[in-house]
Design a protein around this motif. Structure first.
Motif, PDB file in Angstrom:
ATOM      1  N   ALA A 174      40.910  41.130  40.687  1.00 51.01           N
ATOM      2  CA  ALA A 174      41.229  41.433  39.296  1.00 51.01           C
ATOM      3  C   ALA A 174      42.095  42.681  39.190  1.00 51.01           C
ATOM      4  O   ALA A 174      43.050  42.727  38.391  1.00 51.01           O
ATOM      5  CB  ALA A 174      39.947  41.612  38.487  1.00 51.01           C
ATOM      6  N   LEU A 175      41.783  43.697  40.001  1.00 52.98           N
ATOM      7  CA  LEU A 175      42.599  44.909  39.988  1.00 52.98           C
ATOM      8  C   LEU A 175      44.034  44.598  40.393  1.00 52.98           C
ATOM      9  O   LEU A 175      44.990  45.057  39.750  1.00 52.98           O
ATOM     10  CB  LEU A 175      41.993  45.955  40.926  1.00 52.98           C
ATOM     11  N   GLY A 176      44.191  43.811  41.471  1.00 48.53           N
ATOM     12  CA  GLY A 176      45.539  43.443  41.886  1.00 48.53           C
ATOM     13  C   GLY A 176      46.282  42.680  40.812  1.00 48.53           C
ATOM     14  O   GLY A 176      47.478  42.918  40.571  1.00 48.53           O
ATOM     15  N   ARG A 177      45.575  41.777  40.139  1.00 48.29           N
ATOM     16  CA  ARG A 177      46.197  40.999  39.071  1.00 48.29           C
ATOM     17  C   ARG A 177      46.661  41.910  37.924  1.00 48.29           C
ATOM     18  O   ARG A 177      47.769  41.770  37.411  1.00 48.29           O
ATOM     19  CB  ARG A 177      45.169  39.980  38.573  1.00 48.29           C
ATOM     20  N   THR A 204      45.776  35.214  34.114  1.00 52.11           N
ATOM     21  CA  THR A 204      45.657  33.977  34.892  1.00 52.11           C
ATOM     22  C   THR A 204      46.797  33.882  35.903  1.00 52.11           C
ATOM     23  O   THR A 204      47.737  34.689  35.888  1.00 52.11           O
ATOM     24  CB  THR A 204      45.712  32.765  33.961  1.00 52.11           C
ATOM     25  N   VAL A 205      46.715  32.889  36.771  1.00 56.72           N
ATOM     26  CA  VAL A 205      47.792  32.648  37.720  1.00 56.72           C
ATOM     27  C   VAL A 205      49.094  32.388  36.968  1.00 56.72           C
ATOM     28  O   VAL A 205      50.167  32.879  37.354  1.00 56.72           O
ATOM     29  CB  VAL A 205      47.447  31.469  38.641  1.00 56.72           C
ATOM     30  N   ALA A 206      49.023  31.653  35.860  1.00 58.29           N
ATOM     31  CA  ALA A 206      50.215  31.371  35.061  1.00 58.29           C
ATOM     32  C   ALA A 206      50.791  32.659  34.476  1.00 58.29           C
ATOM     33  O   ALA A 206      52.013  32.863  34.471  1.00 58.29           O
ATOM     34  CB  ALA A 206      49.883  30.380  33.946  1.00 58.29           C
ATOM     35  N   ILE A 235      40.592  33.773  38.348  1.00 59.02           N
ATOM     36  CA  ILE A 235      39.330  34.492  38.447  1.00 59.02           C
ATOM     37  C   ILE A 235      38.400  33.969  37.357  1.00 59.02           C
ATOM     38  O   ILE A 235      38.785  33.904  36.187  1.00 59.02           O
ATOM     39  CB  ILE A 235      39.563  36.004  38.292  1.00 59.02           C
ATOM     40  N   PRO A 236      37.167  33.575  37.713  1.00 57.62           N
ATOM     41  CA  PRO A 236      36.265  32.993  36.707  1.00 57.62           C
ATOM     42  C   PRO A 236      36.020  33.955  35.545  1.00 57.62           C
ATOM     43  O   PRO A 236      35.851  35.156  35.739  1.00 57.62           O
ATOM     44  CB  PRO A 236      34.966  32.750  37.496  1.00 57.62           C
ATOM     45  N   GLU A 237      36.027  33.405  34.355  1.00 54.10           N
ATOM     46  CA  GLU A 237      35.745  34.213  33.172  1.00 54.10           C
ATOM     47  C   GLU A 237      34.232  34.440  33.076  1.00 54.10           C
ATOM     48  O   GLU A 237      33.432  33.534  33.292  1.00 54.10           O
ATOM     49  CB  GLU A 237      36.254  33.497  31.923  1.00 54.10           C
ATOM     50  N   VAL A 238      33.849  35.677  32.754  1.00 52.12           N
ATOM     51  CA  VAL A 238      32.435  36.034  32.669  1.00 52.12           C
ATOM     52  C   VAL A 238      31.974  35.930  31.223  1.00 52.12           C
ATOM     53  O   VAL A 238      32.586  36.490  30.318  1.00 52.12           O
ATOM     54  CB  VAL A 238      32.200  37.469  33.187  1.00 52.12           C
TER      55      VAL A 238
END
Length: 552
Positions: free
Chosen positions: A241-244, A381-383, A446-449
């Motif tokens: 998540a940090l990298g994203r 997201t990836v998109a 990454i799954p949403e919490v």
């Protein structure tokens, strides 16, 4: 006390010509609000209680009046000003600033702090200094040795007083101030004003001018100075998540705060493995190594600093655009100190927090205390990431078209357009440019919490079992310290001594039990020898204590 708006230049503040020349050479054009309000009463000799965050210009606000009051070059028999700061980094920073401001005056400024050879400090004090910038523990050490005379002091400054109290220096400060001349001028600056600060002001300041400087509100229609947001992610997905977030934000320079030095080292390695230029900063590093890290950040050789709170205190990085909390800070005051590093000089700053589900409620506490909104965002997201990467490629090509000399590549394009459509040539060139950045990957979303009210209530708040009882946990050892309640020892005194003299972060210290004549402290097993050695060489509450591994 308010200064008229006519005071729009440093010359309006009646500063000495030598100071005005130095400020002009440094490119200072006009005083900041804290400087406009603080400098006139300080020049009049008034005591002052100021609330101002990092980045508001408070160092110059007290440094310039101190320098203004120095006697003729080299005539003082002892220091005329003592500036107390919480950390060695801030001591160096304030000292360097005062050297720059007072260079035409021949001002003799000396930083003294733990971790520096004391012999060098003793020789400098013997030759004579005008201003001493010191951490409380090392100042008290020199006072006890008789090497830091206080009889000629005219000014005492307490900078970042709330940080010093949090680190357990309250009684050290009281002891130092009690030994200073009664007619001294006392200046206290703090980012926050808890009751303890007000109590210290009542004990040591005489009819002080009170100043509170808040960050200027954004004008209508403008983006706020500090954009605050948070992402709720599970611990296992935090590195990704940090990298994203970093890929999407693309900061010019950022500090990523971690709780422990081990986490700093691990995360730094992970970020460098992902292609970022990251540097670690924590208490396990020597001063020369820290200086090299900061030089690389300031020159742009590195763009990410991964640090613990203790190691990063007092750092001032002009080009900083982002502050990222890898974990939710344990107290709202720590959050305030962190985000105060960005959003300066009219630029927008960004504060981002990665919170685990159990830390969600702590964000609400921070909002309530700081009276500011922390916007909960969805992890890109990836998109989103691919769109951002394409935008960066487009921006790079756009800049190249405007700025670069492309004529030598014309023959390649002309040759290819004999065989292909010009759009096909352009598409192929963009594809190669995009792939050359190495930004494409096989990222997964990454799954949403999901946050449920019951879970939030059960796991609310920061974890801090430091004051609890029990046996040492895995990887922890228990130390015996030969001082307790009868010596007025408190948990924060022990935490401050350990964190201030060793590479151990305060968050790594476990349970603390305080009896009448001794204390028991849980510390990481790997640091036992270092902590024992450091505590035997220093003092706690002004006294030497017995320190050993607990035999129980």
């Amino acid at each position: 006390m308010n200064v008229p708006d006519e005071a729009t230049s440093f010359a309006d503040l009646a500063l000495r010509p030598e100071l005005l020349r130095a400020l002009g050479d440094l490119g200072y054009e006009e005083p900041t609000p804290i400087q406009r309000e603080a400098i006139p009463p300080l020049l009049e000799g008034r005591d002052l209680l100021g609330q101002a965050a990092t980045g508001t210009g408070k160092t110059a606000a007290f440094a310039l009046p101190v320098l203004q009051r120095l006697p003729a070059e080299g005539t003082a028999s002892g220091p005329v000003a003592l500036i107390l700061v919480p950390t060695r980094e801030l001591a160096v920073q304030v000292s360097e600033a005062m050297h720059r401001y007072g260079r035409d005056m021949g001002a003799r400024v000396l930083p003294i702090y733990g971790g520096q050879p004391i012999g060098r400090q003793l020789r400098a004090l013997e030759r004579g200094v005008d201003v001493v910038v010191a951490t409380p523990g090392r100042a008290l050490d020199h006072i006890g040795r008789g090497t830091l005379p206080l009889s000629d002091l005219r000014v005492v400054v307490l900078d970042e007083a709330d940080e010093m109290l949090d680190m357990g220096f309250a009684e050290d400060i009281d002891t130092i101030l009690q030994d200073t001349p009664a007619g001294r001028q006392t200046v206290l600056f703090s980012a926050t004003m808890p009751p303890r600060i007000d109590g210290m002001a009542r004990r040591h300041l005489s009819d002080p001018v009170r100043i509170k400087i808040e960050r200027e509100p954004a004008e209508t229609g403008e983006t706020p100075r500090v954009r605050q947001s948070a992402y709720i992610v599970s611990r296992s997905h935090k590195p990704a998540a940090l990298g994203r977030v970093l890929d999407v934000e693309a900061p010019t320079a950022a500090i990523v705060f971690c709780r422990t030095r081990d986490e700093v080292d691990t995360l730094t390695e992970t970020l460098n493995g992902r292609g970022y230029r990251a540097e670690a900063l924590h208490g396990g590093m020597g001063q020369e190594q820290r200086d090299r890290v900061m030089a690389r950040l300031r020159t742009g050789t590195a763009d990410l600093l991964v640090a613990t709170d203790v190691a990063a205190r007092g750092l001032d990085i002009e080009q900083l655009t982002h502050v990222i909390n890898y974990d939710v800070p344990s107290a709202p005051e720590a959050y305030v100190h962190r985000i105060g590093r960005v959003g300066r000089a009219g630029r927008e700053g960004v504060a981002i927090t990665l919170a685990e589900p159990r830390e969600h409620r702590m964000l609400k506490t921070i909002e309530r205390v700081t009276r500011s909104r922390v916007q909960i965002e969805k992890v890109p997201t990836v998109a989103d990431l691919r769109a951002r990467r394409l935008e960066l490629t487009r921006a790079a090509i756009h800049e190249s078209i405007l700025e670069d000399d492309l004529e030598r590549f014309r023959v390649v394009v002309e040759t290819l357009t004999d065989e292909f459509d010009v759009m096909e040539v352009a598409l192929a060139a963009v594809k190669l440019a995009h792939e050359a950045t190495g930004t494409e990957g096989d990222d997964e979303d990454i799954p949403e919490v999901a946050l449920s009210p019951s879970r939030g209530r059960r796991e609310a708040g920061p974890r801090d079992d430091r004051r609890g009882r029990g046996t040492s946990g895995s990887g922890m050892a228990r130390l015996f310290v030969g001082a307790g309640r009868s010596a007025r020892i408190r948990p924060q005194d022990l935490v401050g001594a350990i964190a201030g003299e060793t590479k151990v972060n305060g968050r790594d210290i476990g349970a603390i039990e305080i009896a009448d004549r001794f204390s028991l402290v849980e510390v990481p097993e790997y640091a036992v020898a270092e902590i024992i050695d450091a505590l035997r060489r220093t003092t706690i509450k002004g006294r030497k204590v017995t320190v050993r591994r607990d035999r129980a």
